[in-house]
Enzyme design. Structure first.
Site, short mmCIF file in Angstrom:
data_model
loop_
_atom_site.label_atom_id
_atom_site.label_comp_id
_atom_site.label_asym_id
_atom_site.label_seq_id
_atom_site.Cartn_x
_atom_site.Cartn_y
_atom_site.Cartn_z
N SER A 80 0.85 -1.20 0.00
CA SER A 80 0.00 0.00 0.00
C SER A 80 0.88 1.25 0.00
CB SER A 80 -0.96 -0.05 1.19
OG SER A 80 -1.99 0.86 1.03
N ASP B 69 -8.70 -6.11 -5.10
CA ASP B 69 -8.27 -5.04 -4.19
C ASP B 69 -9.40 -4.01 -4.08
OD1 ASP B 69 -7.01 -2.74 -3.02
OD2 ASP B 69 -5.07 -3.55 -3.60
N HIS C 132 -7.03 -5.94 -0.54
CA HIS C 132 -5.91 -5.03 -0.41
C HIS C 132 -4.87 -5.57 0.58
CE1 HIS C 132 -3.80 -1.31 -0.78
NE2 HIS C 132 -3.87 -1.08 0.52
#
Ligand SMILES: *[C@@H]1O[C@H](CO)[C@@H](O)[C@H](O)[C@H]1NC(C)=O
Ligand SMILES: *[C@@H]1O[C@H](CO)[C@@H](O)[C@H](O)[C@H]1NC(C)=O
Ligand SMILES: *[C@@H]1O[C@H](CO)[C@@H](O)[C@H](O)[C@H]1NC(C)=O
Ligand SMILES: *[C@@H]1O[C@H](CO)[C@@H](O)[C@H](O)[C@H]1NC(C)=O
Ligand SMILES: *[C@@H]1O[C@H](CO)[C@@H](O)[C@H](O)[C@H]1NC(C)=O
Ligand SMILES: *[C@@H]1O[C@H](CO)[C@@H](O)[C@H](O)[C@H]1NC(C)=O
Ligand SMILES: *[C@@H]1O[C@H](CO)[C@@H](O)[C@H](O)[C@H]1NC(C)=O
Ligand SMILES: *[C@@H]1O[C@H](CO)[C@@H](O)[C@H](O)[C@H]1NC(C)=O
Ligand SMILES: *[C@@H]1O[C@H](CO)[C@@H](O)[C@H](O)[C@H]1NC(C)=O
Ligand SMILES: *[C@@H]1O[C@H](CO)[C@@H](O)[C@H](O)[C@H]1NC(C)=O
Ligand SMILES: [Ca+2]
Length: 563
Positions: free
Chosen positions: A186, A407, A443
């Site tokens: 991320s 995601d 994610h």
């Protein structure tokens, strides 16, 4: 003379080896005066932590180094931890998440494995609230973005921390840093790619997962579900979201040739919510009991992604199969749409530059204006998607990205777009940078699909032994066809190797679906950006670095298909 000098060097090495580093060595004065180009060191402190991160035996010396960039008034804290015994000679930079430049809790498990670690706060708060909210530091005053702290967050603090972390590791241990690795997902993935672009010789190996690159484009795009609901005057209920995701999975699961509750070929999925109009929904209180035209329109706009009022492309939408509840939170069945906090904070602080600004009233035209201005104003600061990685390649660096194809926060198409751009510049990108996509994974993890299990080991084998990851080993705690809410243990029950982009792993149609050997790579399935030339099945490879002999033998059976 030469011999004597050789002897004395040997003696010094012997002395260093002979004197163990003890807790008493863990003092600020055990490290030499630090020098960080462009910054001034304000303070160094050290503390002995015999069970760092509450891990028994994780005996480290932790340093806090506070620096400033003269003239800016910032105070940046760098957190470096070095194992007292058994340091493996490798430094690991620890990435962050959301607005946090470094996730401090990710360091302890790595020192337990023998790495020295470093993380930075980039000069702003690292508490858990700070992940979602940049308002404490975004502005110096109304209309006046703190460009200095933004630059720290974007890249500068990562390099400062790396310089400090390597120097402390060496001073404290009396040994050289042999290899250095970045590890992040991320924001941490964005940071890894920023380092490869701006500081190409800082790291030998970089893990840059689900990277928040194109930050200035995808962050506004995260606000799109909120803007659509506001502009359409329709708040979707959780059951409408759920129905749409479930129906999309049912419609597109089989496109990859295997019914397993997972969309492995999202680019081939042309399901729209229009097909759900009039269908029954679970309902309660005031929520609708049949799927409405308005609900279908809102969901299709979210899947499509942000567009100008004329319909021109701005950014990608959520992939089919991804959960809506993160970007369109409505857990309390509120009558008002609710925004995603990270993108809402970006609109207030960095686009409107006014923390009182009401994002609820943004029209489609204003959304477009903000999006385009945000692209212009911040691309050179935090776009972090320059495709020219030649200096990193020349340094000998190796890099691996994986991302979930479901995601729910960062659209994987942006990550693929970046790879395409690198490849347009350098056809040999595969020699030093590989991307892998996990179908049915959210994610940085979550979801019923398989996620990589040995990524750092495989990166190290590439950097240190030249063994490139032709497949990424992966596993899932869910059985095939599991539902997301099924309670599972933490142990993986099935294994599957991920193929490098643009291939996606595909069940071969034969063999045990819980075993790696039954999957093969196919191009043109996950990749929105890649023109779909043909459907030819290309088998990735037959060996996996680090895989045990019995698993390897299994992989080498005919399940692999024709070469
Ligand atoms: C650790 O401390 C001992 C005792 O003070 C000292 O002799 C030794 O040089 C120190 N080791 C290092 C690596 O600084
Ligand atoms: C340096 O850090 C230590 C430990 O946090 C603290 O006690 C000390 O006051 C700091 N010194 C300065 C000059 O900030
Ligand atoms: C989405 O996530 C929420 C919250 O974690 C969960 O309750 C819901 O079941 C998920 N929906 C789907 C379709 O996976
Ligand atoms: C998964 O479930 C679907 C629908 O119930 C079924 O058709 C399919 O055979 C199942 N797949 C496997 C591998 O069990
Ligand atoms: C139910 O659907 C109608 C018709 O589309 C819409 O006007 C109304 O706002 C919906 N109700 C809720 C609570 O979403
Ligand atoms: C929201 O509504 C759904 C049905 O539409 C219901 O199952 C759920 O319990 C509600 N959630 C809350 C927090 O009220
Ligand atoms: C935002 O609100 C605060 C507190 O009410 C006020 O002091 C400030 O002037 C406002 N800023 C703008 C740009 O309206
Ligand atoms: C949105 O705009 C309307 C009309 O201009 C105004 O009445 C309302 O107060 C605004 N809402 C917010 C939250 O600012
Ligand atoms: C490199 O190869 C050697 C010899 O096979 C092995 O012992 C070592 O673990 C490998 N290192 C990595 C990082 O894979
Ligand atoms: C080899 O790895 C497979 C899958 O990772 C595992 O199931 C198996 O138990 C391992 N075998 C040995 C001998 O370690
Ligand atoms: Ca499938």
């Amino acid at each position: 003379m030469k011999d004597i000098r050789g002897l004395s060097v040997t003696l010094i090495i012997w002395l260093c080896l002979a004197l163990p580093i003890s807790a008493a060595n863990c003092t600020a004065s055990s490290v030499a005066r630090l020098s960080v180009f462009g910054a001034e060191v304000l303070n160094v402190s050290a503390s002995h932590e015999p069970a760092f991160g509450d891990i028994p035996g994780n005996d480290v010396c932790s340093f806090t180094v506070t620096i400033t960039h003269p003239g800016t008034g910032d105070r940046v804290n760098n957190y470096i931890s070095v194992p007292l015994q058994g340091w493996n000679g490798r430094f690991q930079g620890i990435g962050g998440g959301g607005y946090a430049a470094g996730t401090l809790s990710d360091a302890a498990p790595q020192t337990a494995l023998g790495y020295s670690t470093g993380a930075t706060d980039a000069g702003h708060d690292t508490s858990s609230d700070a992940v979602d909210d940049a308002s404490p530091w975004a502005l110096l005053s109304d209309g006046n973005v703190d460009q200095n702290l933004l630059l720290n967050f974007a890249r500068r603090s990562l390099h400062d921390m790396t310089v400090i972390g390597k120097a402390i590791s060496e001073d404290f241990s009396g040994k050289r840093v042999e290899f250095s690795y970045w590890n992040g997902c991320s924001t941490g993935g964005r940071e890894g790619l920023a380092i490869a672009q701006y500081y190409p010789s800082d790291y030998d190996g970089i893990i840059a997962n689900a990277p928040a690159i194109q930050w200035n484009d995808f962050t506004p795009a995260q606000q799109w579900p909120y803007t659509v609901q506001n502009n359409e005057g329709y708040v979707l209920s959780p059951s409408e979201f759920q129905a749409a995701v479930t129906a999309a999975i049912a419609a597109c699961d089989g496109l990859d040739g295997f019914l397993d509750g997972i969309i492995s070929a999202p680019a081939l999925c042309d399901f729209t919510a229009q097909r759900l109009i009039g269908s029954n929904l679970p309902c309660s209180g005031t929520s609708n009991c049949t799927f409405s035209q308005q609900a279908a329109d809102v969901i299709d706009k979210i899947w499509q992604g942000p567009r100008t009022p004329r319909g021109d492309f701005l950014w990608y939408g959520l992939p089919k199969g991804a959960n809506f509840s993160a970007l369109a939170p409505n857990l309390a069945n509120s009558s008002e749409p609710q925004p995603f906090l990270i993108s809402d904070s970006w609109f207030k602080g960095f686009l409107a530059k006014n923390l009182n600004f009401s994002t609820a009233n943004i029209s489609y035209t204003e959304f477009t204006d903000f999006f385009l201005q945000g692209h212009l104003q911040y691309d050179s600061i935090i776009g972090d998607a320059s495709p020219d990685l030649r200096p990193f390649k020349e340094h000998g660096g190796k890099m691996i990205t994986w991302q979930g194809l479901a995601d729910q926060l960062i659209m994987p198409q942006g990550t693929q777009l970046y790879y395409e751009k690198i490849q347009n510049l350098d056809r040999s990108v595969h020699d030093f940078y590989r991307q892998f996509y996990s179908p049915g994974v959210g994610h940085c993890g979550g979801g019923i699909g398989v996620t990589p299990t040995h990524q750092l080991e495989q990166l190290r084998a590439w950097v240190e032994n030249g063994t490139a990851p032709d497949l990424l080993q992966a596993g899932s705690a869910y059985p095939v066809n599991a539902s997301n809410d099924l309670a599972v243990g933490s142990n993986n029950v099935r294994f599957q190797a991920l193929c490098p982009y643009p291939q996606v792993s595909k069940y071969s149609g034969a063999g045990d679906p819980t075993s790696s050997g039954s999957y093969e790579g196919q191009a043109g399935m996950g990749a929105d950006m890649v023109p779909q030339q043909d459907d030819a099945v290309t088998v990735c490879v037959r060996t996996i670095a680090g895989m045990n002999a019995s698993a390897l033998a299994e992989l080498q059976t005919d399940h692999c298909g024709p070469v």
